[in-house]
Design a protein around this motif. Structure first.
Motif: not given
Ligand SMILES: Cc1cc2nc3c(=O)[nH]c(=O)nc-3n(C[C@H](O)[C@H](O)[C@H](O)COP(=O)(O)O)c2cc1C
Length: 358
Positions: A37-56, A191-198
């Motif tokens: 997107q050649a014309l971003p509409t907010i500054d890079a440092d305004m971007i919210d990179i936080s997220t929620v993982l299993l409620g945290r 607690v929640p169970v996660i299944v993971k491959e390796t």
């Protein structure tokens, strides 16, 4: 150190650092393109990179993949990884806790994680082969409680590693009661169970079977990163076990590429993208494919052996890369990134098409 599990874990740590990525084929990131997107509409440092993982809430969508524990060298590595997770505000897994269930004197290499990361999201870990044994021995309930308490687990991960087990000289390939063992484990867990491959990846079909028994989250552990087929092939070679060495080589490209597994699994359950995630840009692509977070193993292990500064630099770089990719893709937050347009090319497109994924 005379315990065979501890010796094997120490060998894994060493070999994982010397065998390069992609010996087993690509994770697919090179085929995934976010549209510039050649014309971003907010500054890079305004971007919210936080997220929620299993409620945290995590400061950014990263899980330090479960790797180690159960031998003396693991204490320092887990200490550094846990401190980094706490400081950065990301999640962390420990390696298989089997060693401490069998030898409680090894608990310290796991408990150190909760000591150093009192507020982080911490994931316990046990393997499917052990669960089958515990089911038979009527030990599931007792072991679930010990695994959870040992690290103050916010979730418990069960790893599926049959690709490794078939190549490993001392590998266990019992699988008949695997789903029943997992179901009993899920039922017993508080607690929640996660299944993971390796390294082999999870298909959509397996994801649906796991959802049906109450699994909360998947970690795809796809092809394209650390290869346990390669690691075990090397261990076999060093012991002169030629048949297993040949098997490991023959299976070197086996598995579902991480990018493919992420698309398949995230349509079924919340999914962590693991296996060959090497930058914040790879992570951005994985989130655009449907992952809630990305997980990284080997690169962080290498940094941990170099020390705290190295880990800090890697994590800072990862955030910068993720934020930059989001800025250039026009995503203001992780939800925007998840719904951003992507172009899929090459063999990954072919995998998607033949598996009926879109
Ligand atoms: C040295 C080493 C040991 C590992 N041990 C475990 C383990 O005990 N349990 C587990 O679930 N995964 C284990 N893993 C797999 C990682 O969680 C992850 O799936 C894998 O490293 C792929 O990510 P990467 O390509 O970023 O390394 C281990 C990985 C490494 C490198």
């Amino acid at each position: 150190m005379s315990d065979p599990i501890a010796i094997r874990k120490a060998e894994h740590l060493e070999l994982a650092q010397s065998i390069s990525d992609g010996v087993g084929g690509s994770a697919g990131w090179e085929d995934i393109h976010l549209v510039h997107q050649a014309l971003p509409t907010i500054d890079a440092d305004m971007i919210d990179i936080s997220t929620v993982l299993l409620g945290r809430r995590l400061s950014f969508p990263l899980v330090i993949a479960g790797m180690t524990g159960g031998h003396p060298g693991a204490v320092e590595i887990n200490r550094l990884l846990a401190r980094a997770a706490e400081n950065a505000g990301v999640a962390i897994g420990v390696g298989s806790q089997r060693a401490a269930l069998e030898h409680p004197e090894l608990e310290r290499s796991y408990t150190i994680v909760r000591e150093e990361a009192p507020t982080a999201f911490v994931m316990g870990n046990i393997g499917i082969s052990q669960l089958i044994e515990y089911l038979e021995a009527g030990l599931i309930d007792r072991h679930v409680a010990t695994l959870t308490e040992m690290v103050g687990a916010d979730a418990l991960a069960v790893h599926l590693n049959y690709l490794e087990e078939v190549v490993q000289p001392e590998g266990q390939t019992r699988a008949r009661d695997s789903l029943a063992a997992l179901a009993a484990f899920v039922k017993a867990s508080t607690v929640p169970v996660i299944v993971k491959e390796t390294g082999g990846g999870l298909s959509g079909q397996v994801a649906r079977r796991l959802k049906d028994i109450g699994v909360s989250m998947l970690d795809v552990g796809g092809r394209g990163g650390t290869s346990f087929a390669a690691i075990e092939a090397e261990r076999s070679r060093a012991r002169g076990i030629n048949q297993k060495n040949d098997l490991g080589n023959a299976l070197s490209t086996w598995g579902i590429p991480t990018a493919v597994s992420v698309l398949a699994c995230s349509q079924v359950l919340p999914t962590i993208a693991v296996g060959g995630v090497r930058s914040g840009v790879d992570a951005a692509k994985s989130i655009a494919l449907g992952a809630v977070a990305a997980g990284v193993g080997r690169p962080l292990l290498v940094c941990a052996t170099e020390g705290e500064d190295s880990l800090g630099r890697w994590l800072d770089g990862f955030q910068l890369q993720l934020r930059s990719a989001m800025f250039l893709a026009g995503a203001h937050d992780i939800n925007d990134l998840a719904s951003s347009t992507k172009v899929v090319l090459g063999s990954t497109k072919e995998w998607f098409s033949q598996l009926g994924l879109s």
